[in-house]
Design a protein around this motif. Sequence first.
Motif, short mmCIF file in Angstrom:
data_model
loop_
_atom_site.label_atom_id
_atom_site.label_comp_id
_atom_site.label_asym_id
_atom_site.label_seq_id
_atom_site.Cartn_x
_atom_site.Cartn_y
_atom_site.Cartn_z
N ALA A 58 -39.12 -3.05 -14.11
CA ALA A 58 -39.85 -2.05 -13.30
C ALA A 58 -41.15 -1.60 -13.94
O ALA A 58 -41.90 -0.83 -13.34
N GLY A 59 -41.44 -2.03 -15.17
CA GLY A 59 -42.69 -1.66 -15.81
C GLY A 59 -42.65 -0.34 -16.55
O GLY A 59 -43.67 0.13 -17.03
N LEU A 60 -41.47 0.26 -16.67
CA LEU A 60 -41.35 1.53 -17.37
C LEU A 60 -41.39 1.35 -18.88
O LEU A 60 -41.96 2.18 -19.60
N HIS A 61 -40.79 0.26 -19.39
CA HIS A 61 -40.80 -0.06 -20.81
C HIS A 61 -41.30 -1.48 -21.00
O HIS A 61 -41.08 -2.35 -20.16
N ARG A 62 -41.96 -1.73 -22.13
CA ARG A 62 -42.37 -3.07 -22.48
C ARG A 62 -41.30 -3.75 -23.34
O ARG A 62 -40.66 -3.08 -24.16
N HIS A 63 -41.15 -5.05 -23.16
CA HIS A 63 -40.20 -5.78 -24.00
C HIS A 63 -40.84 -6.04 -25.36
O HIS A 63 -42.06 -6.12 -25.49
N ASP A 64 -39.99 -6.19 -26.38
CA ASP A 64 -40.48 -6.40 -27.75
C ASP A 64 -40.51 -7.87 -28.14
O ASP A 64 -41.24 -8.26 -29.06
N ALA A 65 -39.73 -8.70 -27.48
CA ALA A 65 -39.69 -10.13 -27.82
C ALA A 65 -39.30 -10.90 -26.56
O ALA A 65 -38.79 -10.33 -25.60
N GLY A 66 -39.57 -12.22 -26.58
CA GLY A 66 -39.29 -13.04 -25.41
C GLY A 66 -40.45 -13.05 -24.45
O GLY A 66 -41.53 -12.51 -24.72
N THR A 67 -40.24 -13.67 -23.29
CA THR A 67 -41.30 -13.79 -22.29
C THR A 67 -40.84 -13.20 -20.95
O THR A 67 -39.68 -13.33 -20.57
N PHE A 68 -41.78 -12.57 -20.26
CA PHE A 68 -41.57 -11.97 -18.95
C PHE A 68 -42.65 -12.54 -18.04
O PHE A 68 -43.83 -12.31 -18.25
N GLU A 69 -42.24 -13.33 -17.04
CA GLU A 69 -43.19 -13.99 -16.16
C GLU A 69 -43.00 -13.53 -14.73
O GLU A 69 -41.87 -13.35 -14.26
N ILE A 70 -44.13 -13.33 -14.04
CA ILE A 70 -44.13 -13.00 -12.62
C ILE A 70 -44.85 -14.13 -11.90
O ILE A 70 -46.04 -14.36 -12.12
N GLU A 71 -44.09 -14.86 -11.07
CA GLU A 71 -44.60 -16.03 -10.35
C GLU A 71 -45.30 -17.00 -11.31
O GLU A 71 -46.39 -17.50 -11.04
N GLY A 72 -44.66 -17.25 -12.44
CA GLY A 72 -45.14 -18.24 -13.40
C GLY A 72 -46.21 -17.76 -14.35
O GLY A 72 -46.64 -18.49 -15.24
N GLU A 73 -46.63 -16.50 -14.23
CA GLU A 73 -47.69 -15.95 -15.08
C GLU A 73 -47.10 -14.91 -16.03
O GLU A 73 -46.39 -14.00 -15.61
N ALA A 74 -47.40 -15.06 -17.33
CA ALA A 74 -46.90 -14.11 -18.33
C ALA A 74 -47.40 -12.70 -18.01
O ALA A 74 -48.56 -12.51 -17.64
N ALA A 75 -46.52 -11.72 -18.15
CA ALA A 75 -46.86 -10.35 -17.78
C ALA A 75 -46.34 -9.37 -18.81
O ALA A 75 -45.28 -9.58 -19.42
N ARG A 76 -47.09 -8.30 -19.02
CA ARG A 76 -46.65 -7.14 -19.81
C ARG A 76 -47.07 -5.91 -19.01
O ARG A 76 -48.23 -5.47 -19.08
N LEU A 77 -46.14 -5.40 -18.24
CA LEU A 77 -46.45 -4.32 -17.32
C LEU A 77 -46.60 -3.00 -18.07
O LEU A 77 -45.84 -2.70 -18.99
N ASP A 78 -47.58 -2.20 -17.63
CA ASP A 78 -47.86 -0.93 -18.30
C ASP A 78 -47.30 0.27 -17.55
O ASP A 78 -47.24 1.37 -18.10
N SER A 79 -46.91 0.09 -16.29
CA SER A 79 -46.43 1.23 -15.52
C SER A 79 -45.68 0.74 -14.28
O SER A 79 -45.88 -0.40 -13.84
N PRO A 80 -44.82 1.59 -13.70
CA PRO A 80 -44.16 1.23 -12.45
C PRO A 80 -45.15 0.97 -11.32
O PRO A 80 -44.88 0.14 -10.45
N ARG A 81 -46.28 1.67 -11.32
CA ARG A 81 -47.30 1.43 -10.28
C ARG A 81 -47.84 0.01 -10.39
O ARG A 81 -48.07 -0.67 -9.38
#
Length: 284
Positions: free
Chosen positions: A51-74
Motif C-alpha cells: 500500500a506504500g505505507l512502509h518501504r521494504h528493506d530488501a528484495g524487489t517490488f515491481e509494479i507491471e514489471g517496473e521496480a518500485a519504491r512507493l513513498d506514500s499510499p497516495r
Amino acid sequence: MTALVQLTDVSKFYGNIRALEGVSLEVHAGEITCVLGDNGAGKSTLIKIIAGLHRHDAGTFEIEGEAARLDSPREALDRGIATVYQDLAVVPLMPVWRNFFLGSEPTRGAGPFKRLDVQKMRETTRAELLRMGIDLRDVDQPIGTLSGGERQCVAIARAVYFGAKVLVLDEPTAALGVKQSGVVLKYVAAARDAGLGVVLITHNPHHAYLVGDRFVLLKRGAMAGSHAKSEIALDELTRQMAGGSELEQLSHELERAPGPDVIGGRPVEDAAAADGPGDVARKD
C-alpha cells in the motif's frame, strides 16, 4: 503475462526485529491471491509495503514489471493499488454517496461559486453500486446504518470506480457472520471478474479456498508455502494454515493419560477397601 504486482524475497526489519523475510508473491489481472497466516505472521506488514505505507528493506517490488519504491499510499493509489482496511476509513454519520467520494469529491462552478457536485455524486454512487450488483435502498442514508458486509461492498465498488488495478483487502470477513461473509466474497469475485488483481488477506482458509487462485502462507514473518489452487486441496491448506506437524505434536501432548482400572464405576483401590481382599480376589 506480466504480473500487476510482484514481490520477490521482500524483507522488512524494525531494528533487530524481523517483521518479514524472504516473502514472494505475484498478483495477476483477473486473479485472487490469498495471503494466509495467524496473528503475528506478518500479514499487516505485507499490506503496508504493497500500500506504500512502509518501504521494504530488501528484495524487489515491481509494479507491471517496473521496480518500485512507493513513498506514500497516495502514490500507490496513483499507480493503481487500492487498499481496503478492516476499519474501511468511512465516516459513519455521512451519507453513502459522500463516503463513496471521500477525499475525491467532484465540484462544479469556479472561484467563489465553486461547490460540490452533489447530484453527480449521488447518481454515480447509485450507478456504480448497481454495476457491482449492490442495490441499496437509499444512497442518502448514513453509511453507519449499513451492515458490515454492505460497507465492505461499498468500499470495493469505490476502489473499482476510481481505477484500481490491484485491490488489497485486509481481513474483509473477519468480523462478519456466515451470510455477510458470503456477500462480501461474492463482490470480491465480482472485482476479479472485472479484471482487477486482488490480494485477499485472511486467516480463514475456507473463505480463501472459495475464491482464491493462488495461496501464500506466512508464519512468523517468513513464507510457509506458496501454491496454486490446482496444487493443493482444502484439507491440506487448512492443515498447513493450522500448523501441520506442530498441531499433531500438540494433540499428542494433550492426550489424557490412562486412568486407574475401574470396577463397578469405582477405581480398583476404592473397591478393595469397600469389599475386602477376598471379594477383590474373586473379581480378579
